[in-house]
Write an enzyme that holds these catalytic residues in place. Structure first.
Site, PDB file in Angstrom:
ATOM      1  N   HIS A   3       0.837  -1.198   0.000  1.00  0.00           N
ATOM      2  CA  HIS A   3       0.000   0.000   0.000  1.00  0.00           C
ATOM      3  C   HIS A   3       0.877   1.255   0.000  1.00  0.00           C
ATOM      4  O   HIS A   3       2.091   1.178   0.200  1.00  0.00           O
ATOM      5  CB  HIS A   3      -0.937   0.024   1.217  1.00  0.00           C
ATOM      6  CG  HIS A   3      -2.130  -0.873   1.067  1.00  0.00           C
ATOM      7  ND1 HIS A   3      -2.106  -2.201   1.419  1.00  0.00           N
ATOM      8  CD2 HIS A   3      -3.388  -0.639   0.591  1.00  0.00           C
ATOM      9  CE1 HIS A   3      -3.283  -2.751   1.173  1.00  0.00           C
ATOM     10  NE2 HIS A   3      -4.080  -1.828   0.678  1.00  0.00           N
TER      11      HIS A   3
ATOM     12  N   LYS B  22      -0.600   5.013   4.393  1.00  0.00           N
ATOM     13  CA  LYS B  22      -1.485   4.100   5.117  1.00  0.00           C
ATOM     14  C   LYS B  22      -0.996   3.936   6.551  1.00  0.00           C
ATOM     15  O   LYS B  22       0.194   3.716   6.795  1.00  0.00           O
ATOM     16  CB  LYS B  22      -1.550   2.743   4.410  1.00  0.00           C
ATOM     17  CG  LYS B  22      -2.599   1.807   4.994  1.00  0.00           C
ATOM     18  CD  LYS B  22      -2.830   0.611   4.096  1.00  0.00           C
ATOM     19  CE  LYS B  22      -3.847  -0.366   4.672  1.00  0.00           C
ATOM     20  NZ  LYS B  22      -5.156   0.244   4.902  1.00  0.00           N
TER      21      LYS B  22
END
Length: 266
Positions: free
Chosen positions: A156, A160
């Site tokens: 990600h 995040k």
């Protein structure tokens, strides 16, 4: 029938994409774009904020009456407040915010006795299909000679805040439920770890650049390997899934639903 839609977290990265797609979706009439009271963009047209044509809907901290459904793409700390507003308004709710604690999930279950709620760790339709495939692969490979080793690798963007992703944990939960022996969940490995446990599920979180989300499920066997990989090229897959869930909620009775329900895979 057109649903009156509110988007909470409308000025965030995901909220803007939901707004952008909702403005061209005939299933919805976007009537509210909600953010926290101290947000610097309050009062601005939410369409302009999302990079599309003006909608006439200003970014606001107020929830209007008469809503049919709300989509929440915000932060875990905000979910309880969003749920309370939807309970007050008696409207459906799609919770697309990730990183929820067990207590928050419990409160969603309680709220779902009064309103219909869709909650899932990922709104992506492809991710949820891959989850079903992972379940089937685990069940089919249970008795393979030498057993299977399961590793979950997720990537990600650098912004995040939770790791592993809620989606990776859901993959692990579903796979563990198909195993004949209780699974051992291992988060990363370092040092002299010894031989790999036969019932381990390994999790590995990678945070790089602006990656919108990628999950690889590795089934390692003696002599061959099976990998299931699902990757987003942009955030629209999550926004489209959230809108599909909101449309599916129309006319549904109170209850806590998942994307498996939305996709007819329950």
């Amino acid at each position: 029938m057109t649903q009156l839609l509110a988007v909470h977290g409308a000025a965030g990265r995901m909220g803007r994409r939901v707004v952008a797609l909702a403005t061209t979706d005939p299933r919805f009439d976007l009537v509210a774009a909600v953010e926290h009271p101290a947000h610097s963009s309050l009062g601005q047209d939410v369409g302009s904020l999302a990079g599309v044509d003006p909608t006439g809907v200003p970014l606001s901290s107020e929830w209007p009456e008469g809503l049919d459904v709300a989509i929440d793409f915000s932060l875990p700390d905000a979910v309880d407040g969003v749920t309370a507003e939807c309970l007050r308004l008696e409207c459906g709710l799609v919770v697309a915010t990730t990183g929820l604690e067990a207590e928050q999930k419990s409160r969603l279950e309680q709220a779902s006795r009064h309103i219909p709620i869709v909650w899932a760790p990922s709104m992506s339709m492809a991710v949820n299909l891959t989850m079903r495939l992972a379940e089937q692969a685990t069940a089919a490979l249970q008795d393979v000679n030498g057993g299977i080793d399961v590793e979950i690798i997720e990537r990600h963007h650098r912004f995040k805040e939770d790791a592993p992703s809620g989606t990776a944990l859901k993959f692990g939960e579903l796979i563990a439920a198909q195993m004949k022996q209780p699974a051992q969940h291992v988060h990363g490995r370092e040092g002299k770890t010894g031989q790999r446990g036969r019932n381990e599920i390994g999790y590995h979180a990678v945070r790089v650049g602006d990656n919108p989300g990628e999950h690889t499920i590795v089934f390692g066997m003696l002599g061959e390997t099976l990998e299931l990989r699902v990757a987003a090229s942009n955030r629209d897959s999550y926004a489209a899934g959230a809108l599909a869930a909101a449309a599916w909620l129309a006319g549904k009775p109170p209850g806590l639903y998942s994307m498996f329900d939305v996709l007819g895979m329950s």
